[in-house]
Design an enzyme around this catalytic site. Sequence first.
Site, short mmCIF file in Angstrom:
data_model
loop_
_atom_site.label_atom_id
_atom_site.label_comp_id
_atom_site.label_asym_id
_atom_site.label_seq_id
_atom_site.Cartn_x
_atom_site.Cartn_y
_atom_site.Cartn_z
N GLY A 9 0.82 -1.22 0.00
CA GLY A 9 0.00 0.00 0.00
C GLY A 9 0.84 1.25 0.00
N ALA A 10 1.87 1.26 -0.86
CA ALA A 10 2.86 2.36 -0.80
C ALA A 10 2.59 3.46 -1.82
CB ALA A 10 4.26 1.79 -0.97
N VAL A 63 -3.33 -7.17 -1.61
CA VAL A 63 -2.72 -7.97 -0.53
C VAL A 63 -3.73 -8.77 0.29
CG1 VAL A 63 -0.56 -6.68 -0.32
CG2 VAL A 63 -2.58 -5.95 1.00
N ASN A 89 1.79 -2.22 5.41
CA ASN A 89 1.17 -0.91 5.62
C ASN A 89 -0.24 -0.81 5.04
OD1 ASN A 89 1.26 2.24 5.82
ND2 ASN A 89 0.84 1.79 3.66
N SER A 141 -2.51 0.28 14.84
CA SER A 141 -3.16 1.58 15.09
C SER A 141 -3.50 1.67 16.57
CB SER A 141 -4.46 1.69 14.28
OG SER A 141 -5.25 2.75 14.76
N TYR A 154 -12.27 -2.14 12.08
CA TYR A 154 -10.89 -1.63 11.99
C TYR A 154 -10.11 -1.98 13.28
CZ TYR A 154 -7.16 1.82 11.12
OH TYR A 154 -5.95 2.45 10.90
N ALA A 156 -10.71 -4.34 15.40
CA ALA A 156 -10.49 -5.80 15.44
C ALA A 156 -9.29 -6.17 14.59
CB ALA A 156 -11.74 -6.53 14.93
P1 NAD Z 1 -4.01 5.76 2.79
O1 NAD Z 1 -5.43 5.49 2.42
O2 NAD Z 1 -3.37 7.02 2.35
O3 NAD Z 1 -3.09 4.55 2.30
C1 NAD Z 1 -3.49 3.22 2.35
C2 NAD Z 1 -2.79 2.49 1.23
O4 NAD Z 1 -3.18 1.10 1.27
C3 NAD Z 1 -3.15 3.01 -0.14
O5 NAD Z 1 -1.97 3.13 -0.92
C4 NAD Z 1 -4.07 1.94 -0.70
O6 NAD Z 1 -4.03 1.84 -2.08
C5 NAD Z 1 -3.46 0.71 -0.06
N1 NAD Z 1 -4.38 -0.44 -0.09
C6 NAD Z 1 -5.65 -0.50 0.35
N2 NAD Z 1 -6.16 -1.72 0.12
C7 NAD Z 1 -5.17 -2.45 -0.47
C8 NAD Z 1 -5.08 -3.79 -0.94
N3 NAD Z 1 -6.13 -4.63 -0.84
N4 NAD Z 1 -3.91 -4.20 -1.50
C9 NAD Z 1 -2.85 -3.37 -1.59
N5 NAD Z 1 -2.88 -2.09 -1.17
C10 NAD Z 1 -4.04 -1.63 -0.61
O7 NAD Z 1 -3.96 5.61 4.37
P2 NAD Z 1 -2.79 5.87 5.42
O8 NAD Z 1 -3.33 6.77 6.44
O9 NAD Z 1 -1.52 6.20 4.77
O10 NAD Z 1 -2.72 4.41 6.10
C11 NAD Z 1 -1.59 3.56 6.01
C12 NAD Z 1 -1.66 2.56 7.15
O11 NAD Z 1 -1.53 3.25 8.39
C13 NAD Z 1 -2.97 1.78 7.21
O12 NAD Z 1 -2.71 0.44 7.59
C14 NAD Z 1 -3.72 2.49 8.30
O13 NAD Z 1 -4.67 1.66 8.92
C15 NAD Z 1 -2.60 2.87 9.24
N6 NAD Z 1 -2.90 3.97 10.16
C16 NAD Z 1 -3.18 5.21 9.70
C17 NAD Z 1 -3.45 6.22 10.61
C18 NAD Z 1 -3.74 7.62 10.19
O14 NAD Z 1 -4.02 8.46 11.04
N7 NAD Z 1 -3.67 7.96 8.92
C19 NAD Z 1 -3.44 5.94 11.97
C20 NAD Z 1 -3.15 4.66 12.40
C21 NAD Z 1 -2.87 3.67 11.49
#
Ligand code: NAD
Length: 246
Positions: A9-10, A63, A89, A141, A154, A156
């Site tokens: 998810g980069a 993924v 990620n 998270s 989420y 869970a």
């Molecule tokens: P984001 O939506 O910007 O990025 C998420 C990425 O995951 C995207 O690139 C998306 O395309 C990819 N993705 C989604 N489903 C996918 C799949 N089935 N296969 C491959 N890639 C997939 O969100 P973010 O805020 O950058 O989140 C990144 C991680 O950090 C996540 O796991 C999120 O739960 C976690 N997180 C984020 C926060 C926050 O405040 N933003 C807080 C805690 C945890």
Amino acid sequence: MNKTALITGATSGIGAQIARRLAHDGFNVAINARSQAELPDGKAVAEDCKKENVSAVCFIADVSVYDECQRMVKEVKGHFGSLDVLVNNAGITRDGLMARMKEEAYDTVIAVNQKSVFNMMKFAGNVMIKQHGGRIINISSVAGLYGNAGQINYSASKAAVIGMTKTASKELGSRGITVNAVAPGFIQTPMTDMLTDEQKANILKQVSLGRYGQVSEVAAAVSFLASDEAGYITGQVLEISGGLAM
Ligand code: NAD
């Protein structure tokens, strides 16, 4: 250094910044994009990474799908010759109160946020076992640590990621592989940009530092856990939340 890091998810947010940071640290970078539609974003991240004089390539895989993860890990190992760091990620939200949440919203979040971590740790872990070492960093998270109203699915998935991190650290430790999780709080990304102003204000009241975190602050912690210096840290959860009291 001739080591390779794969970040799922980069193509945006935290994952994109982790890719840039690990490239800065000298890793060759495998950037996972979920689908063809995300390839342009993934390629843009790869271009940023290449400015650090490392190799960066985009690999498409959903993924949540077991076979796609197996294929992607094989492709990454085939292209770069090794797989040394895995950052799980990729993640999504489908928020709603439990009383009204549809089954599909629950199952989809579990598949993308939780099952994916099993898929990727299994296949990448098997490569790392043969290499006698590696680093796995899972993005959990604070919702997985403390719970959060409206996020039964989420929280869970993210709590499960912590349990999976601890189990994998025990299974892989004797092979020189460390497995850790980071638990970000509220980080400024497209995911948190979707919140209403009222939700944002309520969140900041609970944060000791009184501000959102930046993606670079999560990437810095991942960079440390991926480094040689972090070689005696495994099975841990590092909270990056500005002192959140939920
Ligand atoms: P984001 O939506 O910007 O990025 C998420 C990425 O995951 C995207 O690139 C998306 O395309 C990819 N993705 C989604 N489903 C996918 C799949 N089935 N296969 C491959 N890639 C997939 O969100 P973010 O805020 O950058 O989140 C990144 C991680 O950090 C996540 O796991 C999120 O739960 C976690 N997180 C984020 C926060 C926050 O405040 N933003 C807080 C805690 C945890």
